[in-house]
Design an enzyme around this catalytic site. Structure first.
Site, PDB file in Angstrom:
ATOM      1  N   ASP A 467      41.623  39.724  34.299  1.00 26.92           N
ATOM      2  CA  ASP A 467      40.471  39.087  33.654  1.00 26.92           C
ATOM      3  C   ASP A 467      40.765  37.639  33.302  1.00 26.92           C
ATOM      4  OD1 ASP A 467      42.379  39.868  31.760  1.00 26.92           O
ATOM      5  OD2 ASP A 467      40.905  40.005  30.151  1.00 26.92           O
ATOM      6  N   ARG A 471      45.787  34.622  27.503  1.00 26.96           N
ATOM      7  CA  ARG A 471      45.879  35.208  26.167  1.00 26.96           C
ATOM      8  C   ARG A 471      46.572  36.569  26.224  1.00 26.96           C
ATOM      9  NH1 ARG A 471      39.523  35.960  25.976  1.00 26.96           N
ATOM     10  NH2 ARG A 471      39.348  37.970  27.016  1.00 26.96           N
ATOM     11  N   ASP A 472      46.575  37.261  25.118  1.00 27.69           N
ATOM     12  CA  ASP A 472      47.285  38.539  25.020  1.00 27.69           C
ATOM     13  C   ASP A 472      46.513  39.660  25.709  1.00 27.69           C
ATOM     14  OD1 ASP A 472      45.117  38.541  23.374  1.00 27.69           O
ATOM     15  OD2 ASP A 472      46.190  39.146  21.560  1.00 27.69           O
ATOM     16  N   GLU A 473      46.151  39.435  26.964  1.00 26.79           N
ATOM     17  CA  GLU A 473      45.328  40.423  27.665  1.00 26.79           C
ATOM     18  C   GLU A 473      45.751  40.542  29.137  1.00 26.79           C
ATOM     19  OE1 GLU A 473      41.382  40.134  26.300  1.00 26.79           O
ATOM     20  OE2 GLU A 473      40.713  41.887  27.400  1.00 26.79           O
ATOM     21  N   ASP A 480      35.200  42.790  35.814  1.00 31.79           N
ATOM     22  CA  ASP A 480      35.492  41.447  36.312  1.00 31.79           C
ATOM     23  C   ASP A 480      35.840  41.525  37.796  1.00 31.79           C
ATOM     24  OD1 ASP A 480      36.078  42.027  33.554  1.00 31.79           O
ATOM     25  OD2 ASP A 480      36.839  39.992  33.317  1.00 31.79           O
ATOM     26  N   TRP A 532      31.872  48.940  34.946  1.00 34.46           N
ATOM     27  CA  TRP A 532      33.263  48.585  35.239  1.00 34.46           C
ATOM     28  C   TRP A 532      33.814  49.535  36.320  1.00 34.46           C
ATOM     29  CZ3 TRP A 532      30.836  45.667  32.215  1.00 34.46           C
ATOM     30  CH2 TRP A 532      31.397  44.544  31.639  1.00 34.46           C
ATOM     31  N   GLU A 735      35.210  31.917  30.327  1.00 29.11           N
ATOM     32  CA  GLU A 735      34.767  33.281  30.044  1.00 29.11           C
ATOM     33  C   GLU A 735      33.322  33.292  29.537  1.00 29.11           C
ATOM     34  OE1 GLU A 735      37.131  35.048  26.982  1.00 29.11           O
ATOM     35  OE2 GLU A 735      36.532  37.077  27.557  1.00 29.11           O
ATOM     36  N   HIS A 750      38.740  32.424  33.444  1.00 31.68           N
ATOM     37  CA  HIS A 750      38.218  33.783  33.522  1.00 31.68           C
ATOM     38  C   HIS A 750      37.327  33.831  34.760  1.00 31.68           C
ATOM     39  CE1 HIS A 750      38.744  36.761  30.287  1.00 31.68           C
ATOM     40  NE2 HIS A 750      37.692  37.388  30.776  1.00 31.68           N
TER      41      HIS A 750
HETATM   42  C1  BGC Z   1      37.934  40.891  28.913  1.00 22.19           C
HETATM   43  C2  BGC Z   1      36.770  40.907  29.841  1.00 22.19           C
HETATM   44  C3  BGC Z   1      36.453  42.351  30.031  1.00 22.19           C
HETATM   45  C4  BGC Z   1      35.907  42.780  28.698  1.00 22.19           C
HETATM   46  C5  BGC Z   1      35.320  44.118  28.638  1.00 22.19           C
HETATM   47  C6  BGC Z   1      37.422  41.340  27.588  1.00 22.19           C
HETATM   48  O1  BGC Z   1      38.328  41.284  26.586  1.00 22.19           O
HETATM   49  O2  BGC Z   1      38.556  39.661  28.877  1.00 22.19           O
HETATM   50  O3  BGC Z   1      36.795  40.069  30.877  1.00 22.19           O
HETATM   51  O4  BGC Z   1      35.684  42.683  31.092  1.00 22.19           O
HETATM   52  O5  BGC Z   1      36.844  42.608  27.685  1.00 22.19           O
HETATM   53  O6  BGC Z   1      34.134  43.968  28.077  1.00 22.19           O
END
Ligand code: BGC
Length: 886
Positions: A467, A471-473, A480, A532, A735, A750
């Site tokens: 995504d 960041r912390d993800e 996405d 998703w 984003e 993003h």
């Molecule tokens: C992500 C998105 C993802 C979403 C889900 C976010 O934190 O960065 O791109 O699809 O969460 O809703």
């Protein structure tokens, strides 16, 4: 021997040879050339193929137009010259296929090198020369072939071994988790970084195969492996080296407790937080033979991942580019901020000299505060900080191994002295998928969007589609992934990457058929939000559409069906309405239930198409009934006769109803009218959609003949639009449509709004894969000559070769260049531009006049006047068509 009839030192034989040579080359020039671009399982000369019946691909070129393959001959051999096909000689196989050709020879052995070549016969029966020889190296087919143990206990592991005699073949098979760096005799092996790709380790871990021959030497050799935590968050190594010696002896060196371990200079490593490297802890020579490892302990045998081992058969993560900073700022004493000019994923390479023990700190950010300091607020808890501690031995050049950052700016503190622009380089790091498309047009805003889309896309491919990268993800968020897949397929060679990702998705599926919001599953829910989860059927289906990959459909059919059955089990009144995210980050909110219902229908539709493609008529019919029920339920539940639109009458709601023709005829007009009015008048050519609505909106506008409006939306520079991001300095997609820079959710890299990228190719360049001939066997070139756009050009390197469409126009004339690969067919659609007495020429040859097709131009098969355009049918070749009139 005396020559026959010597003529001034020359001979008749000599003439004859020259004549034969000339005749040969001329015939090659006039006829079919040798196949090129040989690939196996989508990869060039892959190592470690663990597929027992791999697939072959090649591309063709021919001096004349309208050509196609009528037969091929593939030879597969164990000898590098591939003179005979003792493993497989297909003979003259009557087939038009140049892609997805399945190996049908003798069973392939594990851990073996094979060589192959191919020739082809054109439509006139003329044979081409053979291609050059390509290689396939098989991996380890049987889990029993892994002889070693998982070892760990420290982040450096080493082993010495002797090479006695001549090495004929040397392979290393390695799975080093979370990440590894393999070194032999003091050198890093290969160019992969952040390897292997992230998987659901309890289900599967990926091993990587290297040819070690170039690294070995006679006598003593040493192998060293560095380990990082990566996504596994632990360290574990399973590796083995296979040597085949002259004389037939085979040697295997496998990981076990005879390896030695010691912690090295990487004192901490974390994907989110960064890496600390204390160069004082380097032990020079540890990865070379003869090193005194008395102070090293026996490696610990550790628990490895529970999953199976599979070969990593996709482009690895690599450093693909190096950025030179365009500016160094000094916003506070001792604080230096470098601007790389481009948001990217990766790290910085540091060049420094100074006293031993000096700690240089690098902090990474996408944003700056007005005072010039870096702004890391949107990284949330990711520290994104690398520390290098100098050993103090002259110039030291360092880059981290086991972390990556998403950044444009780098802050340097603790630097001994004053850094210069030479101090840092930005290293761009991502899955090294080949760029396969290009798009450009006369509008600079669109070209800038194309640039931020492709940068955003590639820097978010890290073994999985992520995504975001900062960041912390950095998760494989499936919404996405599905929203951007077509854009990615146009811009990059995604075939092997998505093949792997689909298997990743299969790996998270449970007994009930449920899949997850992120793959591998860390964030989000099980079951996935339907918008998703659709990544699974949709990307599988795109693999078939774009690459003609039937095997993906076969491999995943049962699981796709199970997924659809799971959705069906959650249906209420014929619709699936549970939803977590809906039309995510929209300006105007649409109820999540309509989004989920749309995807339920979409998934069923795809399943029907897959069943049809696989010849499963029964399933196709059964699910056909289900689709009809959903369609009726959708209209019943969401159509609002008061507004004439769907749900709350947003752009997204109406676009969804129109995109899959969920709106029955009687509601289509009003839904379309509402959508059009909202866009054109209500919001002055701005979209209000989130990531879901955005994709379908653009496609629906083009389908309804309003590409002009879609173009206005794409070319906007005010909020909300892509151009607005660019006006505000974006170098990758944001984003959010909004400009935000605080601690909240606002990544500046993003890719999910990048779906406009596929609209560029499909609508403006006009390149549309035709479902009647998957994998670009058929293609429709139908550019939309919107507003004042003067030209547009797109090209896509398909598996069959390049497809190109480029046009320009003046008031009374449009010129279109098309390139169509051998074996493919195109429908080229030329708009009539409201002209009369239209004449179409191909080069100097008239192909359309007095309202009729004029046969004669080579490769042009037919032309008709239909739906306001001259539609030309063409075979392979390069064509330059000009339409003019009064
Ligand atoms: C992500 C998105 C993802 C979403 C889900 C976010 O934190 O960065 O791109 O699809 O969460 O809703």
């Amino acid at each position: 021997m005396a020559s026959l009839f010597p003529v001034r030192g020359f001979s008749i034989l000599g003439f004859l040879l020259i004549f034969l040579f000339l005749a040969r080359t001329t015939s090659a020039q006039n006829g079919p050339s040798a196949p090129v671009g040989l690939r196996c399982e989508y990869l060039t000369d892959p190592l470690g193929v663990d597929v027992r019946a791999p697939r072959f691909f090649w591309t063709l070129d021919h001096a004349s137009r309208g050509q196609s393959q009528t037969a091929f001959q593939v030879l597969v051999s164990t000898s590098p010259d591939c003179a005979k096909g003792e493993m497989w000689d297909s003979g003259k196989a009557v087939s038009a296929e140049t892609t997805q050709v399945v190996y049908r020879g003798k069973p392939l052995d594990s851990d073996t090198s094979y060589f192959w070549k191919v020739r082809w016969w054109d439509k006139d029966g003329q044979a081409s020369p053979y291609s050059t020889v390509a290689r396939i190296d098989t991996g380890l087919f049987d889990p029993g072939e892994w002889r070693g143990r998982w070892i760990g206990g420290a982040n450096q592991l080493r082993k010495e071994f002797a090479v006695d005699g001549e090495v004929l073949r040397a392979r290393a098979y390695i799975c080093g988790l979370g990440y590894y760096e393999l070194r032999v005799n003091g050198r890093k092996v290969g160019a992969n970084v952040l390897d292997p790709a992230w998987t659901t380790y309890d289900k599967r871990a990926l091993y990587v195969t290297y040819d070690l021959a170039p690294y070995l030497k006679p006598g003593a050799n040493a192998v060293g492996v560095m380990l990082g935590d990566g996504w596994f968050k632990k360290k574990a190594l399973l590796a083995q080296i296979h040597l085949e010696m002259a004389g037939g002896k085979k040697v295997v060196i496998a990981t076990d407790s005879s390896w030695k371990m010691k912690d090295g200079p990487v004192t901490s490593d974390s994907i989110y937080n960064g890496e600390t490297y204390d160069a004082r802890l380097e032990t020079r020579g540890w990865d070379a033979p003869g090193f005194k490892d008395a102070g090293w302990k026996a490696a610990q045998v550790v628990d490895g991942p529970k999953g199976v081992l599979s070969a990593q058969l996709m482009p690895p993560i690599r450093v693909t580019d190096t950025l030179v900073p365009n500016k160094m700022m000094n916003p506070a004493p001792g604080v230096y901020v470098f601007d790389m000019g481009q948001n990217a994923s990766g790290w910085a390479r540091l060049r420094v000299s100074g006293p031993r023990g000096t700690a240089v700190r690098l902090r990474f950010a996408e944003l700056l505060y007005p005072n010039g300091m870096i702004n890391q607020e949107n990284l949330r808890s990711a520290r994104a900080e690398d520390v290098y501690i100098l050993k103090g031995e002259g110039e030291e050049v360092w880059e981290p191994r086991f972390t990556y950052h998403g950044f444009r700016f780098v802050e340097v503190t603790g630097f001994p002295g004053v850094p210069t622009l030479e101090t840092l380089r930005g290293r761009v790091v991502h899955s090294a998928v080949k760029p396969s498309g290009s798009f450009a047009c006369s509008n600079p805003v669109l070209n800038a969007i194309q640039r931020i889309v492709t940068w955003g896309q590639k820097t978010n491919l890290h073994g999985i589609p992520t995504d975001c990268n900062q960041r912390d993800e950095r998760m494989g968020w499936m919404g996405d992934a599905q929203g951007t897949a077509e854009e990615a397929l146009m811009n990059f060679d995604m075939a092997a990457f998505y093949t792997n990702f689909l298997r990743d998705i299969l790996d998270v599926q449970d007994e009930k058929g449920q899949i997850t919001d992120t793959v591998p599953h860390v964030w989000g829910s099980r079951p996935a939000d339907p918008a998703w989860g659709t990544a699974y059927p949709l990307i599988a289906w795109y693999m078939y559409q774009y690459y003609g990959d039937r095997r993906v459909l076969e491999d995943h059919y049962a699981a796709l069906k199970k997924y659809v059955e799971f959705l069906r089990s959650r249906a209420v009144d014929g619709l699936v309405t549970y939803s977590y995210y809906g039309d995510w980050v929209a300006v105007e909110k649409t109820p999540g239930s309509i989004v989920s219902s749309f995807y339920y229908y979409y998934d069923v539709k795809i399943l029907i198409d897959v069943a049809r493609a696989l010849g499963n008529k029964e399933d196709a019919a059964d699910y056909g009934k289900l689709a009809e029920e959903i369609k009726a339920a959708f209209h019943r539940a969401y159509f609002d006769s008061k507004t004439g639109g769907y749900a709350n009458n947003t752009q997204t709601a109406n676009a969804l109803a129109l995109f899959l023709e969920l709106a029955p005829k009687e509601a289509r007009g009003s839904a379309w009218q509402n959508l059009f009015e909202s866009l054109a008048y209500g919001h002055n050519s701005h979209l209000m959609t989130g990531i879901i609505g955005t994709k379908y909106l653009m496609e629906v506008l083009t389908r309804f003949g309003h590409s002009d409006l879609a173009y206005d939306i794409a070319a906007q520079t005010t909020y909300p639009s892509w151009g607005y991001m660019i006006e505000n300095g974006a170098t990758t997609l944001w984003e959010l449509w909004q400009k935000r820079e605080g601690p909240s959710m606002n990544s500046h890299n993003h890719p999910m709004f990048g779906s406009v990228g596929s609209w560029f190719y499909k609508a403006l360049a006009g390149i549309n894969p035709d479902p009647e001939g998957v994998g670009f066997r058929k293609v429709r070139l139908e550019p939309q000559l919107v507003r004042d756009l003067a030209y547009a050009a797109g090209s896509v390197d398909t598996l069959r070769g390049q497809v190109l469409c480029s046009w320009k126009r003046s008031a009374k004339c449009v010129t279109l260049e098309a390139v169509i690969p051998v074996g493919s067919e195109a429908e080229i659609v030329l708009p009539k531009l409201n002209l009369r007495n239209i004449v179409v020429k191909e080069g100097e040859t008239v192909v359309w006049k007095d309202g009729k097709f004029v046969p004669g131009a080579s490769g042009i098969l037919d032309a008709v006047d239909k739906d306001g355009a001259i539609r030309i049918k063409a075979g392979s070749g390069r064509f330059v068509l000009e339409l003019s009139g009064e």
